[in-house]
Design a protein around this motif. Structure first.
Motif, PDB file in Angstrom:
ATOM      1  N   ARG A   1       0.776  -1.329  -0.236  1.00  0.00           N
ATOM      2  CA  ARG A   1      -0.075  -0.327   0.322  1.00  0.00           C
ATOM      3  C   ARG A   1       0.695   1.101  -0.638  1.00  0.00           C
ATOM      4  N   LEU A   2       0.344   1.849  -0.584  1.00  0.00           N
ATOM      5  CA  LEU A   2       1.612   3.417  -1.071  1.00  0.00           C
ATOM      6  C   LEU A   2       0.983   4.528  -0.148  1.00  0.00           C
ATOM      7  N   VAL A   3       1.671   4.616   0.712  1.00  0.00           N
ATOM      8  CA  VAL A   3       0.626   5.263   2.173  1.00  0.00           C
ATOM      9  C   VAL A   3       0.995   6.989   1.960  1.00  0.00           C
ATOM     10  N   HIS A   4       2.313   7.488   1.710  1.00  0.00           N
ATOM     11  CA  HIS A   4       2.957   8.735   1.142  1.00  0.00           C
ATOM     12  C   HIS A   4       3.469   8.501  -0.097  1.00  0.00           C
ATOM     13  N   GLY A   5       4.195   9.770  -0.825  1.00  0.00           N
ATOM     14  CA  GLY A   5       4.367   9.704  -1.804  1.00  0.00           C
ATOM     15  C   GLY A   5       4.332   9.029  -3.431  1.00  0.00           C
ATOM     16  N   GLY A   6       5.409   8.527  -3.315  1.00  0.00           N
ATOM     17  CA  GLY A   6       5.386   7.530  -4.829  1.00  0.00           C
ATOM     18  C   GLY A   6       5.123   8.862  -6.582  1.00  0.00           C
ATOM     19  N   LYS A   7       5.917   9.768  -6.077  1.00  0.00           N
ATOM     20  CA  LYS A   7       5.336  10.434  -7.266  1.00  0.00           C
ATOM     21  C   LYS A   7       6.859  11.510  -7.711  1.00  0.00           C
TER      22      LYS A   7
ATOM     23  N   GLY B   1       2.636  -3.186   3.932  1.00  0.00           N
ATOM     24  CA  GLY B   1       2.445  -4.250   3.475  1.00  0.00           C
ATOM     25  C   GLY B   1       3.370  -5.040   2.533  1.00  0.00           C
ATOM     26  N   VAL B   2       4.302  -4.774   2.431  1.00  0.00           N
ATOM     27  CA  VAL B   2       5.187  -4.829   1.476  1.00  0.00           C
ATOM     28  C   VAL B   2       5.466  -7.100   1.964  1.00  0.00           C
TER      29      VAL B   2
ATOM     30  N   VAL C   1       7.850  -4.222   6.474  1.00  0.00           N
ATOM     31  CA  VAL C   1       7.590  -4.936   6.446  1.00  0.00           C
ATOM     32  C   VAL C   1       6.875  -5.333   7.659  1.00  0.00           C
ATOM     33  N   ARG C   2       5.435  -6.501   7.766  1.00  0.00           N
ATOM     34  CA  ARG C   2       4.713  -6.419   9.673  1.00  0.00           C
ATOM     35  C   ARG C   2       5.643  -7.032  10.172  1.00  0.00           C
ATOM     36  N   TYR C   3       5.817  -7.745  11.032  1.00  0.00           N
ATOM     37  CA  TYR C   3       6.122  -9.303  11.552  1.00  0.00           C
ATOM     38  C   TYR C   3       5.288  -9.424  13.471  1.00  0.00           C
TER      39      TYR C   3
END
Length: 201
Positions: A72-78, A93-94, A113-115
């Motif tokens: 999920r892209l939470v911020h940025g990505g441009k 969610g990577v 990455v969640r653990y």
């Protein structure tokens, strides 16, 4: 975000325990939103250009690919319309093993990455061909125990910068052989001689 993430010691993957995940994402989003992207000569900017437009496009492709794989892209990505600029970016969610989690990003991207279990986090952290740098944040005794298990040439505990002229700098696996800096670095400039003497002539 130091050097726009284009540093060999930059953290590419950040493993966050589920109990801290949402707070981490919220605080990291706020930090990234406060960063301004633009020319490095402009002192009001905190994130400058990447080394080339091709490198910017590579980072964009990694981010887009991660989203396609379920992140999920939470911020940025441009990307900027002109120049090699890319926004400070946060992905959650990577999936461990995805392309973005198994390569050196060299861009201003935080891939979370969640653990749930420390053993799981250590296994994922070590599941890479690279091994230059790792970071551990937590209670000091537990962090030291995790640091000993990580397959990296250098580990920083509760700090974001590890380089020191008095300390050996170098990695394991595909992150190089040998060390520079510190006493160990001097050995790279010495030639050893081994002389074997027959004890019973």
């Amino acid at each position: 975000m130091r050097n726009g993430g284009a540093a060999c010691t930059a953290a590419n993957r950040i493993y966050v325990h589920s109990s801290r995940h949402d707070e981490f994402v919220e605080r990291m989003t706020a930090e990234l939103a406060a960063l301004s992207v633009g020319p490095g000569l402009d002192r009001s900017r905190q994130v400058g250009a990447l080394v080339s437009v091709a490198e910017r496009d590579k980072v964009a492709e990694l981010v887009d690919g991660a989203v396609e794989e379920g992140a999920r892209l939470v911020h940025g990505g441009k990307s900027a319309e002109h120049g090699a600029f890319y926004d400070a970016t946060l992905l959650t969610g990577v999936r461990h093993g995805s392309r973005i989690s198994s390569t050196e990003i060299f861009g201003p991207v935080v891939a979370v990455v969640r653990y749930d279990d420390v053993d799981e986090a250590v296994r994922m952290a070590n599941d890479t061909v690279y091994g230059l740098m790792a970071y551990v944040f937590g209670e000091e005794r537990e962090a030291m125990a995790v640091a000993r298990r990580l397959e990296a040439g250098m580990v920083a505990i509760n700090r974001g910068v590890v380089s020191d002229p008095a300390a050996p700098f170098g990695g394991v696996k595909q992150s190089g052989l040998g060390r520079e800096g510190g006493f160990d670095g001097i050995l790279e400039f010495l030639e050893e001689k081994y002389i074997a003497l027959d004890a019973h002539p």
